[in-house]
Scaffold this active site. Sequence first.
Site, PDB file in Angstrom:
ATOM      1  N   ASP A  30       0.848  -1.192   0.000  1.00  0.00           N
ATOM      2  CA  ASP A  30       0.000   0.000   0.000  1.00  0.00           C
ATOM      3  C   ASP A  30       0.890   1.250   0.000  1.00  0.00           C
ATOM      4  O   ASP A  30       1.906   1.313   0.696  1.00  0.00           O
ATOM      5  CB  ASP A  30      -0.916  -0.002   1.232  1.00  0.00           C
ATOM      6  CG  ASP A  30      -2.061   0.991   1.095  1.00  0.00           C
ATOM      7  OD1 ASP A  30      -3.213   0.543   0.962  1.00  0.00           O
ATOM      8  OD2 ASP A  30      -1.798   2.211   1.121  1.00  0.00           O
ATOM      9  N   ILE A  31       0.495   2.253  -0.752  1.00  0.00           N
ATOM     10  CA  ILE A  31       1.296   3.465  -0.893  1.00  0.00           C
ATOM     11  C   ILE A  31       1.270   4.320   0.384  1.00  0.00           C
ATOM     12  O   ILE A  31       2.162   5.150   0.592  1.00  0.00           O
ATOM     13  CB  ILE A  31       0.792   4.280  -2.116  1.00  0.00           C
ATOM     14  CG1 ILE A  31       1.875   5.205  -2.634  1.00  0.00           C
ATOM     15  CG2 ILE A  31      -0.488   5.033  -1.783  1.00  0.00           C
ATOM     16  CD1 ILE A  31       1.550   5.824  -3.989  1.00  0.00           C
ATOM     17  N   ASN A  86     -12.867  -3.256   2.381  1.00  0.00           N
ATOM     18  CA  ASN A  86     -13.784  -2.128   2.496  1.00  0.00           C
ATOM     19  C   ASN A  86     -14.714  -2.123   1.278  1.00  0.00           C
ATOM     20  O   ASN A  86     -14.250  -2.282   0.148  1.00  0.00           O
ATOM     21  CB  ASN A  86     -13.003  -0.816   2.567  1.00  0.00           C
ATOM     22  CG  ASN A  86     -12.170  -0.709   3.835  1.00  0.00           C
ATOM     23  OD1 ASN A  86     -12.553  -1.219   4.879  1.00  0.00           O
ATOM     24  ND2 ASN A  86     -11.026  -0.047   3.747  1.00  0.00           N
ATOM     25  N   GLY A  92     -15.740   2.676   3.633  1.00  0.00           N
ATOM     26  CA  GLY A  92     -14.435   3.314   3.511  1.00  0.00           C
ATOM     27  C   GLY A  92     -13.696   2.992   2.231  1.00  0.00           C
ATOM     28  O   GLY A  92     -12.495   3.260   2.122  1.00  0.00           O
ATOM     29  N   GLN A  93     -14.405   2.429   1.239  1.00  0.00           N
ATOM     30  CA  GLN A  93     -13.739   2.100  -0.029  1.00  0.00           C
ATOM     31  C   GLN A  93     -13.478   3.369  -0.833  1.00  0.00           C
ATOM     32  O   GLN A  93     -14.401   4.144  -1.081  1.00  0.00           O
ATOM     33  CB  GLN A  93     -14.600   1.132  -0.849  1.00  0.00           C
ATOM     34  CG  GLN A  93     -13.914   0.677  -2.132  1.00  0.00           C
ATOM     35  CD  GLN A  93     -14.731  -0.359  -2.911  1.00  0.00           C
ATOM     36  OE1 GLN A  93     -15.874  -0.666  -2.573  1.00  0.00           O
ATOM     37  NE2 GLN A  93     -14.126  -0.884  -3.961  1.00  0.00           N
ATOM     38  N   HIS A  99     -10.348  -5.008  -3.494  1.00  0.00           N
ATOM     39  CA  HIS A  99      -9.021  -5.237  -2.904  1.00  0.00           C
ATOM     40  C   HIS A  99      -9.159  -5.657  -1.456  1.00  0.00           C
ATOM     41  O   HIS A  99     -10.076  -5.226  -0.758  1.00  0.00           O
ATOM     42  CB  HIS A  99      -8.126  -3.996  -3.020  1.00  0.00           C
ATOM     43  CG  HIS A  99      -8.752  -2.734  -2.528  1.00  0.00           C
ATOM     44  ND1 HIS A  99      -9.690  -2.033  -3.255  1.00  0.00           N
ATOM     45  CD2 HIS A  99      -8.605  -2.058  -1.368  1.00  0.00           C
ATOM     46  CE1 HIS A  99     -10.079  -0.974  -2.571  1.00  0.00           C
ATOM     47  NE2 HIS A  99      -9.437  -0.963  -1.407  1.00  0.00           N
ATOM     48  N   LEU A 100      -8.227  -6.479  -1.048  1.00  0.00           N
ATOM     49  CA  LEU A 100      -8.151  -6.965   0.332  1.00  0.00           C
ATOM     50  C   LEU A 100      -6.906  -6.351   0.961  1.00  0.00           C
ATOM     51  O   LEU A 100      -5.816  -6.438   0.399  1.00  0.00           O
ATOM     52  CB  LEU A 100      -8.076  -8.493   0.306  1.00  0.00           C
ATOM     53  CG  LEU A 100      -7.916  -9.263   1.623  1.00  0.00           C
ATOM     54  CD1 LEU A 100      -8.511 -10.664   1.461  1.00  0.00           C
ATOM     55  CD2 LEU A 100      -6.452  -9.378   2.028  1.00  0.00           C
ATOM     56  N   HIS A 101      -7.094  -5.682   2.104  1.00  0.00           N
ATOM     57  CA  HIS A 101      -5.959  -5.149   2.857  1.00  0.00           C
ATOM     58  C   HIS A 101      -5.415  -6.250   3.765  1.00  0.00           C
ATOM     59  O   HIS A 101      -6.174  -6.879   4.502  1.00  0.00           O
ATOM     60  CB  HIS A 101      -6.396  -3.994   3.764  1.00  0.00           C
ATOM     61  CG  HIS A 101      -6.894  -2.780   3.057  1.00  0.00           C
ATOM     62  ND1 HIS A 101      -6.123  -1.651   2.857  1.00  0.00           N
ATOM     63  CD2 HIS A 101      -8.102  -2.489   2.513  1.00  0.00           C
ATOM     64  CE1 HIS A 101      -6.837  -0.726   2.236  1.00  0.00           C
ATOM     65  NE2 HIS A 101      -8.043  -1.211   2.013  1.00  0.00           N
TER      66      HIS A 101
HETATM   67  P1  AMP Z   1      -9.724   1.567   0.296  1.00  0.00           P
HETATM   68  O1  AMP Z   1      -9.829   2.826   1.105  1.00  0.00           O
HETATM   69  O2  AMP Z   1     -10.157   0.342   1.039  1.00  0.00           O
HETATM   70  O3  AMP Z   1     -10.403   1.702  -1.051  1.00  0.00           O
HETATM   71  O4  AMP Z   1      -8.194   1.355   0.046  1.00  0.00           O
HETATM   72  C1  AMP Z   1      -7.498   1.883  -1.045  1.00  0.00           C
HETATM   73  C2  AMP Z   1      -6.043   1.785  -0.709  1.00  0.00           C
HETATM   74  O5  AMP Z   1      -5.290   1.970  -1.885  1.00  0.00           O
HETATM   75  C3  AMP Z   1      -5.567   2.836   0.295  1.00  0.00           C
HETATM   76  O6  AMP Z   1      -5.046   2.184   1.446  1.00  0.00           O
HETATM   77  C4  AMP Z   1      -4.498   3.595  -0.476  1.00  0.00           C
HETATM   78  O7  AMP Z   1      -3.424   3.994   0.326  1.00  0.00           O
HETATM   79  C5  AMP Z   1      -4.093   2.586  -1.534  1.00  0.00           C
HETATM   80  N1  AMP Z   1      -3.513   3.139  -2.744  1.00  0.00           N
HETATM   81  C6  AMP Z   1      -3.998   4.173  -3.493  1.00  0.00           C
HETATM   82  N2  AMP Z   1      -3.218   4.379  -4.571  1.00  0.00           N
HETATM   83  C7  AMP Z   1      -2.222   3.452  -4.504  1.00  0.00           C
HETATM   84  C8  AMP Z   1      -1.102   3.141  -5.318  1.00  0.00           C
HETATM   85  N3  AMP Z   1      -0.827   3.834  -6.458  1.00  0.00           N
HETATM   86  N4  AMP Z   1      -0.289   2.121  -4.955  1.00  0.00           N
HETATM   87  C9  AMP Z   1      -0.548   1.429  -3.825  1.00  0.00           C
HETATM   88  N5  AMP Z   1      -1.599   1.658  -3.007  1.00  0.00           N
HETATM   89  C10 AMP Z   1      -2.419   2.655  -3.342  1.00  0.00           C
END
Ligand code: AMP
Length: 113
Positions: A30-31, A86, A92-93, A99-101
């Site tokens: 994650d960034i 999310n 919170g998406q 995607h799975l965190h």
């Molecule tokens: P969500 O809030 O569950 O939709 O999570 C989206 C996630 O994507 C967040 O934790 C962001 O930090 C992550 N994210 C957004 N852009 C990037 C990227 N370019 N590379 C890696 N993670 C990212």
Amino acid sequence: MADCLFCRIVRREIPAQVVSEDDQCLAFRDIAPQAPTHILVIPKAHTASLEAVGDAAGVVGAMARMAQQVARAEGVAVTGYRTVINTGSDGGQTVGHLHLHLLGGRDLTWPPG
Ligand code: AMP
């Protein structure tokens, strides 16, 4: 999907720190990490969210399997980790590609915010 951020990562149009990949899924860091280990596991085929997964729900099992393997490789499997999907705005998406965190490496509190 042409302008989807995570589809662009799958196509390597946007750089990411990829940690695992198979025919169905991709895992990358994650960034904006919220824990020492914070990895996203995504299906390569575009699906907007868990709510939209429908007949493609089998891919969620593939995502869970990759998360388990990555947790072991990252060294967080013994002490434990959290997986979160999310869904939608209240969930919170923020990125419209399922995607799975995978979060680990610290004591995670409950309930989440
Ligand atoms: P969500 O809030 O569950 O939709 O999570 C989206 C996630 O994507 C967040 O934790 C962001 O930090 C992550 N994210 C957004 N852009 C990037 C990227 N370019 N590379 C890696 N993670 C990212």
